[in-house]
Design a protein around this motif. Structure first.
Motif, PDB file in Angstrom:
ATOM      1  N   GLU A 156      16.824  24.148  86.056  1.00  9.95           N
ATOM      2  CA  GLU A 156      17.631  25.286  86.486  1.00  9.95           C
ATOM      3  C   GLU A 156      18.382  25.920  85.316  1.00  9.95           C
ATOM      4  OE1 GLU A 156      17.348  26.744  89.247  1.00  9.95           O
ATOM      5  OE2 GLU A 156      16.154  25.228  90.299  1.00  9.95           O
ATOM      6  N   LEU A 184       7.425  26.029  88.158  1.00  5.67           N
ATOM      7  CA  LEU A 184       6.665  24.999  88.864  1.00  5.67           C
ATOM      8  C   LEU A 184       7.474  23.711  88.966  1.00  5.67           C
ATOM      9  CD1 LEU A 184       4.127  23.711  90.087  1.00  5.67           C
ATOM     10  CD2 LEU A 184       3.243  23.426  87.757  1.00  5.67           C
ATOM     11  N   GLN A 185       8.058  23.281  87.835  1.00 11.02           N
ATOM     12  CA  GLN A 185       8.828  22.044  87.834  1.00 11.02           C
ATOM     13  C   GLN A 185      10.061  22.155  88.729  1.00 11.02           C
ATOM     14  OE1 GLN A 185       8.035  19.101  86.529  1.00 11.02           O
ATOM     15  NE2 GLN A 185       6.097  19.935  85.834  1.00 11.02           N
ATOM     16  N   ALA A 186      10.627  23.347  88.815  1.00 16.79           N
ATOM     17  CA  ALA A 186      11.797  23.564  89.676  1.00 16.79           C
ATOM     18  C   ALA A 186      11.387  23.814  91.133  1.00 16.79           C
ATOM     19  CB  ALA A 186      12.615  24.741  89.157  1.00 16.79           C
ATOM     20  N   GLN A 187      10.077  23.764  91.410  1.00 18.54           N
ATOM     21  CA  GLN A 187       9.524  23.934  92.749  1.00 18.54           C
ATOM     22  C   GLN A 187       9.740  25.333  93.317  1.00 18.54           C
ATOM     23  OE1 GLN A 187      10.529  20.683  95.377  1.00 18.54           O
ATOM     24  NE2 GLN A 187      10.003  19.136  93.864  1.00 18.54           N
ATOM     25  N   HIS A 188       9.768  26.314  92.434  1.00 23.79           N
ATOM     26  CA  HIS A 188       9.770  27.722  92.855  1.00 23.79           C
ATOM     27  C   HIS A 188       8.304  28.192  92.826  1.00 23.79           C
ATOM     28  CE1 HIS A 188      13.997  27.334  92.559  1.00 23.79           C
ATOM     29  NE2 HIS A 188      14.144  27.691  91.298  1.00 23.79           N
ATOM     30  N   PHE A 189       7.542  27.753  93.807  1.00 28.80           N
ATOM     31  CA  PHE A 189       6.088  27.843  93.723  1.00 28.80           C
ATOM     32  C   PHE A 189       5.563  29.277  93.763  1.00 28.80           C
ATOM     33  CE2 PHE A 189       6.605  23.526  95.758  1.00 28.80           C
ATOM     34  CZ  PHE A 189       6.398  22.827  94.577  1.00 28.80           C
ATOM     35  N   ARG A 215      -2.548  23.748  90.009  1.00 27.21           N
ATOM     36  CA  ARG A 215      -1.549  22.756  90.412  1.00 27.21           C
ATOM     37  C   ARG A 215      -0.486  23.400  91.310  1.00 27.21           C
ATOM     38  NH1 ARG A 215       0.908  17.838  88.934  1.00 27.21           N
ATOM     39  NH2 ARG A 215       2.517  17.547  90.523  1.00 27.21           N
ATOM     40  N   THR A 216      -0.078  24.612  90.987  1.00 31.83           N
ATOM     41  CA  THR A 216       0.912  25.317  91.809  1.00 31.83           C
ATOM     42  C   THR A 216       0.359  25.584  93.206  1.00 31.83           C
ATOM     43  OG1 THR A 216       1.726  26.386  89.800  1.00 31.83           O
ATOM     44  CG2 THR A 216       2.436  27.319  91.891  1.00 31.83           C
ATOM     45  N   ASP A 219       0.381  22.481  95.225  1.00 34.76           N
ATOM     46  CA  ASP A 219       1.716  22.165  95.732  1.00 34.76           C
ATOM     47  C   ASP A 219       2.124  23.088  96.874  1.00 34.76           C
ATOM     48  OD1 ASP A 219       2.003  20.035  94.026  1.00 34.76           O
ATOM     49  OD2 ASP A 219       3.118  21.149  92.513  1.00 34.76           O
ATOM     50  N   GLN A 220       1.436  24.220  97.007  1.00 34.29           N
ATOM     51  CA  GLN A 220       1.673  25.125  98.138  1.00 34.29           C
ATOM     52  C   GLN A 220       0.729  24.820  99.304  1.00 34.29           C
ATOM     53  OE1 GLN A 220       1.193  28.741  95.595  1.00 34.29           O
ATOM     54  NE2 GLN A 220       3.047  29.444  96.615  1.00 34.29           N
ATOM     55  N   ASN A 221      -0.016  23.701  99.190  1.00 34.48           N
ATOM     56  CA  ASN A 221      -0.984  23.287 100.218  1.00 34.48           C
ATOM     57  C   ASN A 221      -2.127  24.289 100.374  1.00 34.48           C
ATOM     58  OD1 ASN A 221       0.415  20.869 100.960  1.00 34.48           O
ATOM     59  ND2 ASN A 221       1.882  22.132 102.079  1.00 34.48           N
TER      60      ASN A 221
END
Length: 381
Positions: A156, A184-189, A215-216, A219-221
């Motif tokens: 962040e 990506l690491q902060a999960q703001h996909f 990979r992103t 993580d968004q399925n």
């Protein structure tokens, strides 16, 4: 070029134009008249560098520094020599000496770059943060500061600085990519996917950008889209590091465990020493009761990343399976040091105490595990 007002511009012109013999004659004549003039020793080192005598240039510059008459250009040239050899620790020392002599933004930035190469991320922040705080700061200052926070896993903190670099004109693909990685690491996909796509628009053949877009998406399925990105990355670079690791994650998420195992095995066989690949393969084999091989892989993951609680807990489960209570205790306690509020660590501690025949201590550990799990989920007892 030197930072001072040059006294001997003709020397610079001769050296820069490749007229080295004439430069040597002119330099020698000037040294006879002014043997202690520091600028002449700068040009002597420059002449030696131009003639492919880096070791001699290093000696010349070090002698000027030792005499206490060096100016920033001497330090910069010597640091450039060390940088060319990737002697980053020596570069750091030289830049710090120079900054004591005279502070310049360029020198502070160069120091930060050398510290970054040594992964001294806190030192990078200390050096470059004052530069980035200026309203008209160069985007490079923000980029390096963001990367330093990224290196400390402070995503962040990294994001606003990497965003400023990504928004700079003209747009740089590298800046977009680094910002996307932090997102990506902060999960703001959603934002991460957008910036990976923008990177690919600028550099369509950048295999790693396709890999991390995949990979992103994973993580968004969005499994099928992720698979297409991985396949494109593989077409561009079949030997791309971590390609098979990410394939393994994808197949594991889809429940295709045989394929996942095969992909993690390929990643390890490639020579990559990536701890999560060992962990995921060990975990899959543990679930298949292949305990001996799983234990070997888990031990390697722990050896490479001893502070990773997840790796430690898998090793603890294997140790409990082997009835090696001391080893299980070691791994669980190490996991609790890394993550004191880990419900899973207390759960494994409960299993260990149960196996050791201590039911009261086991129940206490299980209760703590439930309490921490409830806190994390927001449930109230």
């Amino acid at each position: 070029m030197p930072l001072w007002s040059q006294q001997f511009p003709e020397l610079g012109k001769l050296i820069n134009s490749g007229q080295l013999d004439q430069a040597r004659i002119a330099l020698q004549a000037e040294l006879q008249k002014s043997p202690d003039n520091p600028e002449l020793y700068y040009w002597k080192a420059a002449l030696e560098m131009k003639g492919g005598q880096a070791a001699e240039a290093e000696k010349t510059l070090k002698s000027v520094i030792e005499k206490g008459i060096a100016q920033p250009p001497h330090f910069l040239m010597l640091a450039d020599i060390y940088n060319s050899r990737k002697q980053w620790a020596e570069s750091v020392q030289i830049y710090r000496q120079a900054l004591v002599k005279q502070y310049t933004p360029r020198m502070a930035y160069n120091l930060a770059v050398a510290e970054f190469q040594l992964k001294n991320f806190k030192a990078v922040i200390e050096a470059v943060k004052p530069l980035a705080e200026h309203p008209d700061a160069n985007w490079r200052f923000h980029h390096l500061l963001g990367l330093a926070y990224f290196g400390l896993n402070e995503f962040e903190e990294a994001l606003p600085h990497l965003a400023k670099a990504a928004q700079s004109e003209p747009v740089q693909a590298n800046n977009l990519y680094d910002y996307a990685l932090a997102l990506l690491q902060a999960q703001h996909f959603d934002e991460a996917a957008d910036h990976f796509k923008r990177t690919i628009d600028l550099q369509p053949r950048w295999a790693r950008a396709h890999l991390y877009l995949g990979r992103t998406l994973h993580d968004q399925n969005l499994g099928e889209d992720a698979l297409k990105s991985f396949q494109q990355a593989e077409r561009l670079n079949p030997n791309l590091p971590l390609l098979h690791h990410h394939y393994g994650l994808l197949y594991r998420g889809r429940g295709e465990f045989d394929q996942a195992i095969a992909e993690f095995e390929k990643e390890i066989a490639s020579g990559a020493d990536y701890p999560p690949s060992y962990f995921h393969l060990a975990d899959l084999l543990f679930n298949r009761a292949e305990y001996d091989r799983s234990a070997t892989l888990a031990a390697r993951a722990v050896q490479l990343s001893p502070d990773n609680a997840e790796f430690r807990l898998l090793a603890a489960k294997l140790a409990i399976q082997e009835e090696d209570w001391a080893k299980a205790e070691e791994h669980i306690q190490a996991a609790l040091v890394s993550e004191p509020a880990s419900s899973q660590a207390y759960f494994q501690l409960g299993r260990l105490r149960q196996a050791q025949g201590h039911p009261d201590e086991a129940e206490q550990a299980f209760e703590m595990s439930r309490r921490l799990a409830d806190q994390k989920s927001g449930r109230t007892p």
